[in-house]
Enzyme design. Structure first.
Site, PDB file in Angstrom:
ATOM      1  N   GLU A 408       0.815  -1.230   0.000  1.00 32.29           N
ATOM      2  CA  GLU A 408       0.000   0.000   0.000  1.00 32.29           C
ATOM      3  C   GLU A 408       0.846   1.277   0.000  1.00 32.29           C
ATOM      4  OE1 GLU A 408      -2.764  -0.832  -0.681  1.00 32.29           O
ATOM      5  OE2 GLU A 408      -3.383  -2.614   0.393  1.00 32.29           O
ATOM      6  N   GLY A 409       1.938   1.236  -0.738  1.00 31.29           N
ATOM      7  CA  GLY A 409       2.880   2.352  -0.723  1.00 31.29           C
ATOM      8  C   GLY A 409       3.869   2.151   0.403  1.00 31.29           C
TER       9      GLY A 409
END
Length: 600
Positions: A408-409
Site C-alpha cells: 500500500e505504498g
C-alpha cells in the site's frame, strides 16, 4: 449482521489536528464500540479460531483449493463484503466494522493478505466506480466468493511510481474491445483469481482501469512467487498478451484511472494499519503467555525487568496505534453518516471521506506497520531461540509482517505523501498550516512565543507537552518552507523528519484524548494503566520528536537563527524526566495478570 450505530461526528478537516485542539468527545475509541460492533468482532474472531488457525500449516504449504474454500466460508458469514452495498450482496457496514474484521483476520499473515485482496482492493474498485451493469455482474459474485478478485497496479519497472506503467491498451479497429499488453507483478490472489482490476495506459498515455476476466483470450497468471513471508497467499504475475477486454469493461473513465488507484489505496492503508494493530494485540498475548511459562535461573522470564520493559513497551505502542486506528476510522464514518451506500452518488461520498483523511490513513499505515515490526521483533527476542524455529508460530509471524512496510505504498512513499498533502492543502487555502507556521516564525524572531502552563488533572503536563509538540512541528515546517520554498520536494530527508513529527503529534493526541475520554467516564483510579501508558508514550514520543526537530533545523538554519530556534525548541518541549521504567513495569504487570493485551 445489521449496520451498527454511527460514530461520533467531529467538526474537523483532515490534517487540522496540527493547528486545532480537539476534545475527547470528538474522537471514536475502542471503548465506544456498540453491541453490534462487538457481535462483528465475536463473529470474526470465532471464524479465525475455527477455520483459519487450525489450518495455518496447510495454508503455508499452499494446499490446492484451500484458499478458495476458506474464502467461500468467510463469504458465508459476510466477511468478504463488509463495505459492499446490500443491493449487490454486501453487508453495507460502517468502516469501524471493517477495521474490526481486519484486526481479527490479521492473526495469520497469509490469510489476512488473501481476504484483504478479496474484500478490499479486489472488489471495492468495481463496487465504488463501476457502472450499474458492472456492479451487477461482478460485485455479488466476488462478495459471495463465487469468484475471487485481485488488483493489478504494480509492475517490475515502476516500483512506487504507479503512474509510470508500461502496460498498454489499444482500441481495436472495430471499436468493440481493447487489446492489453504487458505484465503486472506481485499480484495478491493472482493464481486463484477469476477477476482482475488492471491498470494500463490507453495508447500508452491515458492511465485507465479495466475489469479483466481470467477467461478472456490472452490473459494468464504466471508462476507463484517464492516469498520470504505470507507464503501461503497466492502471489503471481499477470500476463497480458493481446488480451481482449470488451469496451464495456473500462472501469471509470479513460484517463482517470489514477482516481481509482489512489482512492482505493487510501482504503487499503486504513485496513492494513488496522490489521497490524490486531496482529500486535495477538502477539502481545503470545509474548505474555510465553514469558510466564519459560523458566530461566529458577524463575519465569516474566519476572525479569528487561522482559517486563519489552512487554510494557509492546503494549504501550500498540495502545497508541490502536487509538490512531479507531480515531481515523471514526472520522471517516462521521463524514459518511446518512449516506445511502446503495445510491449512485455513494461512491463519490465515500471517496471524498477517504480523501479528506488521506493524511491520517497514511499515518495509520506507517505507524501500524512499524509498530507491528517492533512488536514482532521483541516477541522473537522473548521467545529466544524458539522464536527462530519454524516449529513455533512466531517465526512465521516475523517473516509475514515484513511485507507490510512495502504494501500500500512503502513507508518512505507515505512519509513523502503526508507532508506533500499537508503542504498542498495549505497552499490551496484548505488548511491554514503555512500561515500558522509563518506566524510562529515571526513570533520567534519578534517578541517570542508565550509558554503554555500545564493543565490540572492526571494528564495536565502531557497536555502541555502535546501543545509544545504541535508548535515544534510548525517550527520545523516553517523553517523548511522558508529555506527551500518550491525546492523542498528535493529535500526528502527533511520531509521525512517533518512527517515523523506529524505522526508523533497525531499519535500523542489520539492516545491522550482516548485516555481522557475514558477517565471522564469512570475515574483516574480506574484508568491507572491507561494513564501510565499515555504518559510513557508521550514522554518517549517527545524524545523522538525533539531529535527529529534538531536534525531538520540543523539542515534549514544556521548561526544565530539556529541557536534561537533551538532555544525555542527547548522551551516548547521543556520537561522533567518521569520514571518510565516503573510505568512500563506496571503496564507489563497488568498484561501478565490479564494474560493478554491489557487494554480495551
Amino acid at each position: 449482521m445489521a449496520k451498527p450505530g454511527s460514530a461520533v461526528k467531529p467538526m474537523t478537516k483532515g490534517g487540522s489536528f496540527l493547528i486545532e485542539n480537539r476534545s475527547p468527545e470528538d474522537v471514536f475509541t475502542p471503548e465506544d464500540l456498540t453491541e453490534q460492533h462487538k457481535l462483528i468482532l465475536q463473529t470474526s474472531r470465532e471464524f479465525v479460531e475455527r477455520e483459519v488457525l487450525p489450518r495455518v500449516h496447510e495454508i503455508e504449504e499452499k494446499k490446492p483449493g484451500l484458499l478458495r474454500e476458506l474464502l467461500k466460508k468467510a463469504a458465508d458469514v459476510g466477511l468478504c463484503a463488509t463495505d459492499v452495498p446490500q443491493k449487490y450482496g454486501g453487508l453495507e457496514l460502517d468502516k469501524i466494522s471493517s477495521i474490526i474484521v481486519s484486526e481479527q483476520m490479521a492473526r495469520d499473515g497469509a490469510w489476512a493478505a488473501t481476504l484483504g485482496a478479496q474484500a478490499g482492493i479486489g472488489i471495492l474498485p468495481i463496487a465504488f466506480f463501476g457502472t450499474e451493469e458492472q456492479k451487477t455482474r461482478y460485485v455479488p459474485r466476488i462478495a459471495s466468493a463465487e469468484w475471487v478478485g485481485a488488483y493489478c497496479l504494480s509492475e517490475a519497472s515502476s516500483a512506487s511510481d504507479a503512474l509510470n506503467a508500461k502496460t498498454k491498451a489499444v482500441l481495436s479497429v472495430d471499436g468493440t474491445h481493447y487489446l492489453l499488453n504487458g505484465t503486472k507483478h506481485w499480484i495478491t490472489n493472482g493464481g486463484i483469481a477469476d477477476v482482475y482490476v488492471v491498470f494500463a495506459k490507453v495508447d500508452g498515455e491515458k492511465f485507465t482501469a479495466f475489469i479483466v476476466e481470467r477467461s478472456f483470450p490472452g490473459v494468464s497468471s504466471g508462476a507463484e512467487e517464492h516469498k520470504m513471508g505470507i507464503r501461503g497467499s497466492s502471489t503471481t504475475p499477470l500476463n497480458l498478451e493481446n488480451a481482449r477486454v470488451p469496451l464495456e469493461n473500462v472501469l471509470g473513465e479513460v484517463g482517470k484511472g489514477h482516481q481509482i488507484a489512489f482512492n482505493i489505496l487510501n482504503m487499503g492503508r486504513l485496513k492494513l494499519g488496522a490489521g497490524c494493530v490486531g496482529a500486535c494485540k495477538a502477539l502481545v498475548a503470545e509474548a505474555v503467555k510465553w514469558a510466564k511459562e519459560r523458566q530461566a535461573f529458577g524463575h519465569p522470564i516474566a519476572d525479569f525487568g528487561m522482559t517486563k520493559e519489552k512487554l510494557g513497551e509492546m503494549a504501550i505502542r500498540t495502545y497508541a496505534a490502536e487509538s490512531i486506528s479507531y480515531r481515523t476510522t471514526g472520522m471517516i464514518d462521521a463524514l459518511l453518516e446518512g449516506v445511502d451506500q446503495g445510491a449512485t452518488a455513494a461512491a463519490r461520498e465515500i471517496m471524498k471521506a477517504l480523501e479528506q483523511y488521506a493524511v491520517e490513513c497514511s499515518i495509520l499505515k506507517v505507524v501500524g506497520t512499524e509498530t507491528l515490526d517492533f512488536v514482532t521483533d521483541e516477541t522473537v527476542q522473548i521467545y529466544g531461540g524458539y522464536g527462530f524455529s519454524s516449529d513455533y508460530p512466531i517465526e512465521r509471524a516475523y517473516r509475514d509482517q515484513r511485507v507490510n512496510r512495502i504494501f500500500e505504498g512503502t513507508s518512505e512513499i507515505n512519509r513523502l505523501l503526508i507532508t506533500d498533502m499537508l503542504m498542498k492543502r495549505s497552499m490551496k487555502g484548505e488548511l491554514a498550516l503555512i500561515p500558522a507556521a509563518q506566524k510562529l516564525m515571526d513570533d520567534i524572531l519578534g517578541s517570542g512565543t508565550a509558554e503554555q502552563s500545564a493543565d490540572e488533572g492526571p494528564l495536565g503536563e502531557e497536555t502541555r507537552l502535546l501543545a509544545g509538540a504541535k508548535k515544534t512541528v510548525l517550527l520545523v515546517a516553517g523553517s523548511a518552507v522558508q529555506k527551500f520554498m518550491q525546492a523542498l520536494s528535493g529535500e526528502q530527508e527533511v520531509i521525512g523528519a517533518l512527517s515523523n513529527g506529524v505522526m508523533e503529534v497525531y499519535a500523542m493526541e489520539s492516545t491522550l484524548l482516548r485516555t481522557v475520554k475514558k477517565i471522564a467516564r469512570s475515574s483516574a483510579e480506574a484508568c491507572e494503566a491507561e494513564i501510565n501508558a499515555t504518559r510513557t508514550f508521550i514522554y518517549d514520543a517527545v524524545e523522538r520528536l525533539e531529535s527529529e526537530a534538531r536534525r531538520s533545523l540543523a539542515r534549514t538554519s544556521e548561526g544565530d537563527t539556529l541557536r534561537t530556534q533551538l532555544a525555542v525548541l527547548r522551551r516548547f518541549l521543556r520537561r522533567t524526566p518521569i520514571d518510565t521504567i516503573e510505568l512500563k513495569r506496571r503496564v507489563a504487570n497488568r498484561a501478565l495478570d490479564w494474560n493478554r493485551y491489557p487494554f480495551a
